[in-house]
Enzyme design. Structure first.
Site, mmCIF file in Angstrom:
data_model
loop_
_atom_site.group_PDB
_atom_site.id
_atom_site.type_symbol
_atom_site.label_atom_id
_atom_site.label_comp_id
_atom_site.label_asym_id
_atom_site.label_seq_id
_atom_site.Cartn_x
_atom_site.Cartn_y
_atom_site.Cartn_z
ATOM 1 N N ARG A 1 -1.806 -9.345 -10.201
ATOM 2 C CA ARG A 1 -1.786 -10.674 -9.584
ATOM 3 C C ARG A 1 -1.662 -11.787 -10.593
ATOM 4 O O ARG A 1 -1.113 -12.827 -10.319
ATOM 5 C CB ARG A 1 -3.121 -10.873 -8.869
ATOM 6 C CG ARG A 1 -3.052 -10.764 -7.404
ATOM 7 C CD ARG A 1 -4.442 -10.936 -6.910
ATOM 8 N NE ARG A 1 -4.649 -12.340 -6.657
ATOM 9 C CZ ARG A 1 -5.111 -12.799 -5.496
ATOM 10 N NH1 ARG A 1 -5.400 -11.978 -4.538
ATOM 11 N NH2 ARG A 1 -5.291 -14.081 -5.328
ATOM 12 N N LYS B 1 -6.199 -4.572 5.558
ATOM 13 C CA LYS B 1 -6.363 -5.247 4.268
ATOM 14 C C LYS B 1 -7.160 -4.309 3.371
ATOM 15 O O LYS B 1 -8.372 -4.182 3.504
ATOM 16 C CB LYS B 1 -7.094 -6.577 4.455
ATOM 17 C CG LYS B 1 -7.197 -7.383 3.173
ATOM 18 C CD LYS B 1 -7.809 -8.746 3.443
ATOM 19 C CE LYS B 1 -7.721 -9.673 2.245
ATOM 20 N NZ LYS B 1 -8.324 -9.153 1.039
ATOM 21 N N LYS C 1 -5.539 -14.018 6.379
ATOM 22 C CA LYS C 1 -6.486 -12.903 6.253
ATOM 23 C C LYS C 1 -7.599 -13.044 7.281
ATOM 24 O O LYS C 1 -8.021 -14.141 7.610
ATOM 25 C CB LYS C 1 -7.021 -12.781 4.831
ATOM 26 C CG LYS C 1 -7.568 -14.021 4.236
ATOM 27 C CD LYS C 1 -7.853 -13.820 2.755
ATOM 28 C CE LYS C 1 -8.040 -15.160 2.088
ATOM 29 N NZ LYS C 1 -8.273 -15.122 0.685
ATOM 30 N N GLU D 1 -1.823 -5.838 9.433
ATOM 31 C CA GLU D 1 -1.916 -4.655 8.570
ATOM 32 C C GLU D 1 -3.348 -4.523 8.085
ATOM 33 O O GLU D 1 -4.058 -5.514 7.965
ATOM 34 C CB GLU D 1 -1.012 -4.812 7.336
ATOM 35 C CG GLU D 1 0.442 -4.964 7.673
ATOM 36 C CD GLU D 1 1.275 -5.257 6.419
ATOM 37 O OE1 GLU D 1 0.810 -4.975 5.300
ATOM 38 O OE2 GLU D 1 2.381 -5.778 6.591
ATOM 39 N N ARG E 1 -3.973 -5.365 -6.359
ATOM 40 C CA ARG E 1 -2.589 -5.612 -5.959
ATOM 41 C C ARG E 1 -1.662 -5.305 -7.128
ATOM 42 O O ARG E 1 -1.900 -5.762 -8.242
ATOM 43 C CB ARG E 1 -2.426 -7.064 -5.556
ATOM 44 C CG ARG E 1 -1.023 -7.396 -5.052
ATOM 45 C CD ARG E 1 -1.102 -8.681 -4.299
ATOM 46 N NE ARG E 1 0.153 -9.164 -3.807
ATOM 47 C CZ ARG E 1 0.252 -10.293 -3.100
ATOM 48 N NH1 ARG E 1 -0.821 -11.016 -2.858
ATOM 49 N NH2 ARG E 1 1.416 -10.693 -2.648
ATOM 50 N N PHE F 1 3.028 -2.685 0.952
ATOM 51 C CA PHE F 1 3.179 -3.658 2.037
ATOM 52 C C PHE F 1 4.361 -4.588 1.858
ATOM 53 O O PHE F 1 4.631 -5.410 2.721
ATOM 54 C CB PHE F 1 1.876 -4.444 2.273
ATOM 55 C CG PHE F 1 1.327 -5.139 1.057
ATOM 56 C CD1 PHE F 1 1.851 -6.338 0.617
ATOM 57 C CD2 PHE F 1 0.255 -4.582 0.362
ATOM 58 C CE1 PHE F 1 1.327 -6.983 -0.486
ATOM 59 C CE2 PHE F 1 -0.277 -5.219 -0.747
ATOM 60 C CZ PHE F 1 0.264 -6.424 -1.178
HETATM 61 P P1 AMP Z 1 -7.741 -12.341 -1.043
HETATM 62 O O1 AMP Z 1 -7.784 -11.740 -2.427
HETATM 63 O O2 AMP Z 1 -9.009 -12.238 -0.295
HETATM 64 O O3 AMP Z 1 -7.126 -13.728 -1.040
HETATM 65 O O4 AMP Z 1 -6.722 -11.440 -0.159
HETATM 66 C C1 AMP Z 1 -5.385 -11.254 -0.509
HETATM 67 C C2 AMP Z 1 -5.205 -9.902 -1.148
HETATM 68 O O5 AMP Z 1 -5.369 -8.849 -0.210
HETATM 69 C C3 AMP Z 1 -3.815 -9.659 -1.675
HETATM 70 O O6 AMP Z 1 -3.598 -10.279 -2.896
HETATM 71 C C4 AMP Z 1 -3.773 -8.142 -1.783
HETATM 72 O O7 AMP Z 1 -4.277 -7.744 -3.053
HETATM 73 C C5 AMP Z 1 -4.762 -7.672 -0.745
HETATM 74 N N1 AMP Z 1 -4.166 -6.871 0.345
HETATM 75 C C6 AMP Z 1 -4.713 -5.743 0.840
HETATM 76 N N2 AMP Z 1 -3.971 -5.248 1.842
HETATM 77 C C7 AMP Z 1 -2.914 -6.064 2.000
HETATM 78 C C8 AMP Z 1 -1.804 -6.078 2.895
HETATM 79 N N3 AMP Z 1 -1.632 -5.157 3.835
HETATM 80 N N4 AMP Z 1 -0.912 -7.103 2.759
HETATM 81 C C9 AMP Z 1 -1.079 -8.060 1.813
HETATM 82 N N5 AMP Z 1 -2.116 -8.088 0.959
HETATM 83 C C10 AMP Z 1 -3.034 -7.105 1.043
#
Ligand code: AMP
Length: 571
Positions: A264, A244, A414, A242, A249, A333
């Site tokens: 979060r 990102k 990710k 998907e 969030r 999502f």
């Molecule tokens: P990170 O903050 O870099 O650890 O990345 C995780 C965060 O990406 C999640 O907590 C979401 O806020 C964000 N995110 C954006 N798009 C998505 C998606 N399609 N699925 C899940 N998380 C997503």
């Protein structure tokens, strides 16, 4: 139990620094509680009278608390402040000045009074709070006064995290601290320690049957990282990728009438998104819990704007002008609950099917963009597309994966762009200490000692000193404002450090840091002994990027992830 006895336990816990000792002390305290005292005692241990997500704060500044103490003692306020300066905090002044009382108030009565005090709001509440607190202090003995004041002013710092409380609860109620995962699961699904205590009192069966509830935040599932398409396909096989999105969030709960939105960090941020909720209300009528990324878009072009823009909505009074200037669109999502049915244990493909059947594509929200991936080429092509439309990269998800509340794992991976010559990803680290600056920086914090969070040990492990990337404003204003209130004389109980900074902090502030590489180090405790005996891992050439107020200290990067990044360097 009397509150006095409870306070004696708190003093005992505060004096300990070893985790096992703290757990032992907590379980002794727990063993003395009557069943009806459990939920409230557990809340008080966290310095609260309601779970954090309810947002019920005491609203008593130290100044007000000092006025209340002066009233209780019949003393002059200015004199008390003199003592505060000598003894370090207002609580200690109460401990020195209050007379000893026989017996003591019941724990539940003190809890009720504290709760009434917190709930008192509106016109004239400041004065009423002061009077309530003064009354309570009049009947308190020294140690009780100390902890009442620490609790109402938000300064109860026992150094006990939720993980430790859960472990001690497992010991006291289930007879074995190794049974913590049972309690942890209930906590991850409800974010409510008091509720978990109630369930645990009923036994393991009740804990095993705990389910998500509309209104109680589910602790969010988090992703691991891998460096490139090949590694991701090797790990996940064919999967769902998907976009990102780079926004905030949000976990949206709707019971058919009322909305709750959680961040979060499990803060209630419902007030931040009235326009989004209006749009959801117009289209989705059945009760649900969903997760989405809320992204601000340019009202003129429709173009998605980066994370920083969402911060414009984090203000006390969100005006219609701000809402119009920073409109958001939500990319959904996850669907975690629908109409009486919890969906978290279903495989992703099934959840996604239900999500797409339930959530239509509208102007203000739509399902996240996704693609079924079977090859490295397809993944890279989709990744390029994501970057082209301004997203951060991709989230790659295992098709058979359930939703693992509160966990970081390889069911979600990710895939982000790596900046040239730098580590594949940034780290979110907790500030635990600092050194004073020299030369141009004298009188300010010159460099910060930062740590990763080890959830298994409920401990902060240092990983580097950060001195670059701060603006003059950060150094002169922002850092002192944020860090001064967190200062303490010795390392906080959950901090494990080998270096000796000039000042120590309560582990509270999370910052995002990038670095050039990770090396072995005898000075840092992160993942100590994991890669090499007598060595931890450290970041080289770290640089401050931004404050991460959306993350709690317990959501910081883990030593596990640092080891992962260390290994990825040679790929
Ligand atoms: P990170 O903050 O870099 O650890 O990345 C995780 C965060 O990406 C999640 O907590 C979401 O806020 C964000 N995110 C954006 N798009 C998505 C998606 N399609 N699925 C899940 N998380 C997503």
């Amino acid at each position: 139990m009397t509150f006095k006895r409870f306070a004696e336990h708190l003093a005992g816990i505060e004096a300990e620094s070893g985790r096992l000792e703290i757990i032992r002390r907590l379980s002794v305290l727990f063993a003395e509680l009557a069943p009806e005292e459990w939920p409230k005692a557990v809340l008080l241990l966290t310095g609260r009278v309601a779970p954090e997500f309810e947002g019920l704060e005491f609203g008593v500044a130290e100044k007000e608390a000092a006025k209340a103490l002066a009233m209780a003692l019949g003393r002059d306020e200015a004199e008390l402040w003199k003592e505060v300066r000598e003894l370090g905090d207002l609580g200690r002044v109460a401990e020195t000045e209050l007379p000893e009382h026989e017996g003591g108030l019941p724990l539940l009565a003190v809890y009720d009074q504290l709760r009434d005090l917190a709930e008192d709001a509106g016109p004239g509440s400041q004065l009423r709070k002061r009077e309530r607190l003064a009354d309570l202090l009049k009947s308190a003995s020294p140690l009780e006064g100390l902890y009442i004041l620490r609790i109402v002013t938000g300064r109860l710092r026992l150094g006990v995290g939720e993980a430790t409380i859960l472990e001690a609860m497992a010991q006291a109620l289930l007879g074995d601290r190794k049974k913590r995962p049972l309690l942890e699961r209930a906590y991850n699904l409800t974010s409510d320690l008091a509720y978990v205590a109630e369930l645990a009192l009923k036994g393991e069966e009740a804990l095993a049957h705990v389910q998500v509830q509309v209104g109680k935040p589910i602790r969010m599932m988090l992703a691991e990282r891998l460096p490139d398409a090949e590694a991701i396909l090797k790990k996940l096989g064919p999967h769902l990728a998907e976009y990102k999105y780079d926004g905030e969030r949000v976990q949206v709960h709707f019971d058919g009438e009322r909305f709750w939105v959680y961040s979060r960090r499990i803060e209630n941020i419902t007030h931040q998104y009235p326009d989004l909720l209006e749009a959801l209300r117009a289209h989705l009528k059945r009760p649900y819990i969903l997760e989405a990324e809320a992204v601000v878009y340019d009202p003129d072009t429709g173009e998605l704007l980066p994370f920083q823009y969402v911060l414009n909505r984090k203000v006390k009074h969100l005006t219609p002008e701000l809402i119009e200037r920073y409109p958001v669109k939500a990319f959904v999502f996850e669907l975690l609950y629908l109409d009486g049915e919890a969906l978290i244990d279903l495989p992703l493909t099934e959840r996604r099917k239900r999500l797409e059947a339930f959530v239509p594509k509208t102007e203000r929200f739509e399902p996240s963009e996704r693609r079924w991936i079977e090859s490295v080429e397809a993944l890279d092509a989709f990744f390029d597309l994501a970057l082209e439309v301004g997203d951060e990269g991709l989230m790659c998800k295992r098709p058979d994966g359930n939703y693992e509340a509160g966990k970081r794992g390889f069911k979600w991976v990710k895939y982000k762009r790596a900046a040239g010559g730098r580590l594949a990803d940034t780290l979110d680290l907790v500030v635990v200490g600092a050194w004073w600056g020299r030369g141009r920086r004298s009188g300010t914090y010159g460099s910060l000692l930062v740590a990763a969070y080890n959830p298994a040990e409920d401990r902060f492990e240092t990983v580097t000193k950060v001195g670059s990337g701060f603006t003059d404003e950060d150094l002169q204003k922002v850092l002192p404002e944020r860090l001064d209130p967190l200062r303490r004389g010795e390392p906080a109980p959950r901090v494990w450090a080998l270096l000796e900074p000039d000042v120590w902090f309560e582990p509270r502030l999370v910052i995002e840091v990038e670095a050039q590489e990770i090396t072995l180090s005898p000075n840092h405790t992160c993942a100590y002994g994991r890669v090499k005996e007598g060595r931890g891992l450290a970041l080289r050439f770290p640089r401050f990027l931004r404050y991460r107020d959306d993350k709690s200290p317990e959501e910081a990067t883990t030593p596990e992830e640092v080891v992962e990044l260390y290994r990825l360097q040679w790929k």
